[in-house]
Scaffold this motif. Structure first.
Motif: not given
Ligand code: NAI
Length: 307
Positions: A271-289
């Protein structure tokens, strides 16, 4: 039966067809409507006969039949009507997903579950909690479909083969979807080398809104979701370790805990063997959150079902 598809409506039938024509495994279609899964199974078997593919598709309305499944797809529930958001389906589909997940727990507790029913991220969370399956074995399909739309717009903007496009779409499978334009490349060359900023913005916006356009034109999205689920199943069955955006349970990745949302993940036999934790920029981070908060709010409202 190795692959079971619960919900034999438009998307369920397309998932079964895509799995069958790609020779992935035998398939069981299940639905509460008597006759529908049996009829779909006959129709697909006829196509397989002409194609010379020796997979068997069966239809059933009996949950006792899902016991031998390695992979179960949960695609039962209402779809959006024109003008609706995915979240408008929350209460109706939560009851269905809760009920079906408990049946999966009692009949097929060793399976891997792919959730498709919308709103996708809260339904993935609910299915995880109600089924009691391990976190790595409950996987939501949303990001791969969003990605196929993103690639389609990149292709029409740059005119280079679809097979050369690499991209990723994460976040909520809904209003706060996050196509990561800055991570898109064509043959390894960044998208910004091919198109200007305004075209990049247009690709971003169209990816986020095009599902609603398809629904307003033909009533549902069917073929692209069917293909996306089959690709995820192929990655599991063939242990491909494919990098696929999926809705996964987070335990601190992206600074978030106790929620399911779209992230890049390595998908293989377990199944999910690993999650990739990408560094997001502030605009991306805002939309993700923003997406995380939306999903958390939906989870709160269906939490009484999980008691
Ligand atoms: P549909 O209405 O054509 O089919 C749904 C089927 O589920 C019906 O045949 C219904 O009888 C069945 N069903 C309902 N309750 C059931 C139960 N308890 N057990 C077994 N079967 C049950 O709907 P469609 O278009 O196939 O969409 C299904 C779901 O997938 C919707 O929630 C839709 O929003 C979602 N979807 C998600 C996508 C994604 O990217 N995650 C993409 C496209 C659709």
């Amino acid at each position: 039966m190795a692959i079971t598809v619960i919900g034999s409506g438009r998307v369920g039938a397309s998932i079964a067809l895509n799995c069958a024509v790609n020779d992935l495994d035998d398939i069981l279609l299940l639905d509460v409507i008597q006759g529908l899964p049996q009829g779909e199974a006959m129709d697909i078997n006829h196509q397989l006969s002409e194609m010379g593919i020796d997979r068997l598709v069966r239809g059933s309305s009996n949950y006792a039949d899902i016991g031998k499944s390695d992979i179960i797809v949960l695609v039962a529930g209402l779809g959006r009507k024109p003008g609706m958001t995915r979240m408008d389906l929350l209460n109706t589909n939560a009851a269905i997903v809760n009920d079906v997940s408990k049946k999966i727990a009692s009949h097929a507790k060793d399976s891997t579950l792919i959730v498709v029913t919308n709103p996708l991220d809260p339904m993935t969370y609910l299915a995880l909690k109600a089924s009691g399956l391990p976190n790595s074995r409950v996987i939501g399909m949303g990001g791969l479909l969003d990605l196929s739309r993103f690639k389609s717009f990149v292709h029409s903007s740059v005119g280079i083969s679809r097979s050369s496009i690499q991209a990723i779409v994460i976040g909520e499978h809904g209003e706060n979807m996050l196509p990561l334009v800055r991570f898109c490349s064509i043959g390894g060359i960044p998208l910004e080398q091919f198109v200007d900023r305004s075209t990049q913005s247009s690709i971003f916006e169209k990816t986020r809104s095009v599902a609603a356009e398809v629904i307003s034109l033909k009533g549902a999205t069917i073929h692209a979701p069917g293909n996306a689920v089959a690709k995820m199943i192929e990655a599991i069955i063939k242990n491909k370790n494919s990098l696929i955006p999926v809705s996964a349970f987070l335990e601190g990745e992206y600074g978030v805990k106790d929620v399911c949302i779209g992230v890049p993940a390595v998908i293989g036999r377990n199944g999910i063997q690993k999650i990739i934790d990408l560094p997001l920029n502030p605009a991306e981070q805002e939309l993700f959150l923003k997406g995380v908060r939306n999903v958390q709010e939906a989870i709160r409202s269906v939490r009484p079902l999980m008691a």
